[in-house]
Design a protein around this motif. Structure first.
Motif, PDB file in Angstrom:
ATOM      1  N   GLU A  12      39.790  41.192  40.070  1.00  0.00           N
ATOM      2  CA  GLU A  12      40.734  40.086  40.206  1.00  0.00           C
ATOM      3  C   GLU A  12      40.027  38.844  40.775  1.00  0.00           C
ATOM      4  O   GLU A  12      40.249  37.715  40.314  1.00  0.00           O
ATOM      5  CB  GLU A  12      41.894  40.510  41.102  1.00  0.00           C
ATOM      6  N   LEU A  13      39.157  39.053  41.777  1.00  0.00           N
ATOM      7  CA  LEU A  13      38.419  37.920  42.345  1.00  0.00           C
ATOM      8  C   LEU A  13      37.499  37.275  41.317  1.00  0.00           C
ATOM      9  O   LEU A  13      37.423  36.042  41.188  1.00  0.00           O
ATOM     10  CB  LEU A  13      37.611  38.395  43.555  1.00  0.00           C
TER      11      LEU A  13
ATOM     12  N   ASN B  25      27.247  32.429  40.501  1.00  0.00           N
ATOM     13  CA  ASN B  25      28.290  32.962  41.383  1.00  0.00           C
ATOM     14  C   ASN B  25      28.295  34.491  41.358  1.00  0.00           C
ATOM     15  O   ASN B  25      28.573  35.143  42.369  1.00  0.00           O
ATOM     16  CB  ASN B  25      29.655  32.420  40.968  1.00  0.00           C
TER      17      ASN B  25
ATOM     18  N   THR C 126      40.302  44.982  42.911  1.00  0.00           N
ATOM     19  CA  THR C 126      40.236  43.782  43.755  1.00  0.00           C
ATOM     20  C   THR C 126      39.071  42.882  43.336  1.00  0.00           C
ATOM     21  O   THR C 126      39.227  41.650  43.187  1.00  0.00           O
ATOM     22  CB  THR C 126      40.092  44.190  45.219  1.00  0.00           C
ATOM     23  N   PHE C 127      37.883  43.494  43.143  1.00  0.00           N
ATOM     24  CA  PHE C 127      36.722  42.695  42.705  1.00  0.00           C
ATOM     25  C   PHE C 127      36.977  42.085  41.339  1.00  0.00           C
ATOM     26  O   PHE C 127      36.588  40.939  41.055  1.00  0.00           O
ATOM     27  CB  PHE C 127      35.465  43.560  42.688  1.00  0.00           C
TER      28      PHE C 127
ATOM     29  N   THR D 183      39.504  35.361  38.737  1.00  0.00           N
ATOM     30  CA  THR D 183      40.028  34.101  39.266  1.00  0.00           C
ATOM     31  C   THR D 183      38.939  33.033  39.296  1.00  0.00           C
ATOM     32  O   THR D 183      39.159  31.864  38.929  1.00  0.00           O
ATOM     33  CB  THR D 183      40.592  34.328  40.676  1.00  0.00           C
ATOM     34  N   ASN D 184      37.727  33.441  39.755  1.00  0.00           N
ATOM     35  CA  ASN D 184      36.622  32.471  39.831  1.00  0.00           C
ATOM     36  C   ASN D 184      36.120  32.078  38.454  1.00  0.00           C
ATOM     37  O   ASN D 184      35.644  30.966  38.229  1.00  0.00           O
ATOM     38  CB  ASN D 184      35.469  33.049  40.651  1.00  0.00           C
TER      39      ASN D 184
END
Length: 503
Positions: free
Chosen positions: A10-11, A31, A7-8, A14-15
């Motif tokens: 993927e986040l 970020n 999950t991390f 994406t960013n």
């Protein structure tokens, strides 16, 4: 943990897509500092693809106090799925933008929390196991107490009765079926003993009472006896003439009845004992009536004593025979025997065995042939050999020769060397089925289940050969082609000089 890392990743991917496109690594690293909230993430790398389609380092994040790790340019395929290492979980995910791959995200996460969870799980499991073992131990002690307490009570009762001779005591009922059966049988035995003692006390009391009145009765009878003296003398003279003949006839009749009874009722010796004891009670009752009615004669008393002796001998022999039958049926371990070795001629022993079995075999047309040197003399245990041969012969008669008009049994006996005796037993019966032949020496294996067969005969033979004689036994058989037993056991062969010395 894998789900959280994916999950991390993927986040972050994406960013990072827009940062890679605009080549703004400063903003991207700022970020990434937000990952400090995720305590389990140690290192993050973002790689971008250059125009030559090669990976370049773009941005990174290292947890405070965590050393940087080397670039993972060549690990894209290896870390395409989350991979556990010795102290971390590593994963690389492609960074895509509108379907085009523009780079990769690499995450290295600590597995300390997982290790702690695993350790806690192991500790909890061990604690539960230890608790279960303690509970099992306590339950075992409780169960043992529930079993041993009734036994201890019964043992204490037996000891108390043996010391105090208080036969009115009784064993308590037990929740265990076997102990309850044993207690009931023990109570029955105590009741029988108590009744016997009471009857004995009554008889002694009657005997004392009769002794007290004996002188008075003798005085009353003296006159009558004098008057009948002459007649009695004449009668006694006649009785003396026939006394030997009568005694001899009674002995022969009793011997004939006993032999016929044992031959006919060999399987029900207890019944004979009961019959003989009942006869004794009848004779005793008649004798007591004659005594009370003043009709007791010396000849009747002598006859009663003679018949009493014969009947008591019959009772003893039959009860002893019953004990032997029960012992033979229940005997599955031959180490209960204690017979000593003795010297004997083997052919003579076999002749005695066949003679003892004559009442069972005389009505059957089967032929038994013994092939043995008549001078073969050995030193061994005759009792087990006797029982082995009887069991083998009866097994052939009952099972092998069933529905056969005439069967043939051949027994070959010879020495192998100077210290081993070989017995080869062969019959031409219907043989043993293959599925039974493999288990013929196991206990309770029989083809006569429900028809009187116990299945202990061949098991007893095996125990006698292997334990009492320290030998071996093998069986060979095909259904419809008879059976062959090969028995081999150590003996001491004796010469005539040895026999003379021992005698």
């Amino acid at each position: 943990m894998i789900n959280e890392v994916e999950t991390f990743a993927e986040l972050i991917s994406t960013n990072a897509a827009s940062g890679i496109v605009f080549n703004d690594n400063v903003t991207e690293e700022q970020n990434l500092q937000a990952l400090s909230a995720a305590a389990f993430i140690n290192n993050v790398h973002i790689y971008k693809l250059n125009p030559a389609n090669e990976l370049e380092f773009f941005a990174s994040y290292n947890k405070t106090g965590q050393a940087p790790v080397r670039a993972m340019f060549g690990q894209t395929e290896k870390l395409a799925t989350p991979t556990f290492g010795a102290d971390a979980l590593e994963y690389m995910m492609p960074v895509t933008l509108e379907g085009d791959r523009v780079g990769y995200t690499y995450i290295r996460a600590s597995i300390d929390a997982l290790n702690k969870l695993t350790l806690n799980t192991i500790l909890i499991t061990c604690s539960v196991l230890l608790l279960a073992l303690m509970l099992s131990f306590l339950l075992t002690l409780r169960l043992q107490r529930s079993v041993t307490h009734p036994i201890e009570e019964l043992v204490y009762l037996v000891q108390q009765i043996s010391h105090q001779k208080e036969y009115s005591s009784r064993a308590k009922a037990s929740s265990l079926k076997e102990l309850d059966i044993l207690g009931s049988a023990f109570n029955d035995m105590l009741a029988t003993i108590q009744q016997h003692i009471e009857r004995q006390e009554l008889a002694e009391e009657e005997y004392r009472r009769l002794n007290l009145s004996l002188e008075e009765k003798v005085g009353q009878r003296t006159t009558a006896l004098k008057e009948a003296n002459k007649e009695l003398i004449q009668t006694l003279e006649k009785l003396h003439q026939f006394q030997r003949q009568i005694v001899q006839n009674e002995k022969m009749a009793s011997l004939g009845d006993m032999v016929a009874g044992v031959a006919h009722e060999v399987n029900t010796p207890i019944g004979l004992g009961v019959t003989a004891s009942t006869m004794m009670l009848d004779r005793l009752t008649q004798l007591q009536k004659d005594f009370e009615n003043k009709n007791l004669k010396a000849s009747a008393l002598a006859k009663f004593l003679k018949e009493g002796e014969e009947n008591l001998n019959i009772i003893y022999r039959n009860l002893n025979r019953a004990a032997e039958l029960i012992s033979s049926f229940k005997q599955v371990a031959v180490d209960q025997t204690s017979e000593n070795a003795r010297a004997f001629a083997f052919k003579q022993l076999m002749d005695e065995i066949l003679l003892s079995m004559r009442p069972k075999l005389k009505k059957l047309p089967h032929d038994i042939q013994l092939h043995c040197d008549p001078n073969l003399t050995i030193e061994s245990k005759a009792g087990p050999i006797n029982q082995i041969m009887i069991n083998l012969i009866m097994n052939s008669v009952i099972h092998g020769f069933e529905f056969m008009e005439k069967g043939q049994i051949d027994i070959w006996v010879e020495m192998q060397g100077n210290n081993k005796l070989s017995i080869r037993y062969v019959d031409n019966g219907k043989g043993i089925p293959e599925h039974l032949c493999k288990r013929i020496f196991d206990p309770f294996v029989t083809t006569k289940r429900g028809q009187g067969g116990s299945g202990l005969g061949m098991h007893l033979v095996y125990n006698l050969v292997t334990q009492a004689l320290n030998g071996s036994i093998t069986v060979t058989s095909e259904e419809g082609h008879g059976v062959e037993f090969q028995i081999l056991f150590p003996v001491r062969m004796l010469e005539h000089s040895d026999i003379a010395k021992s005698s």
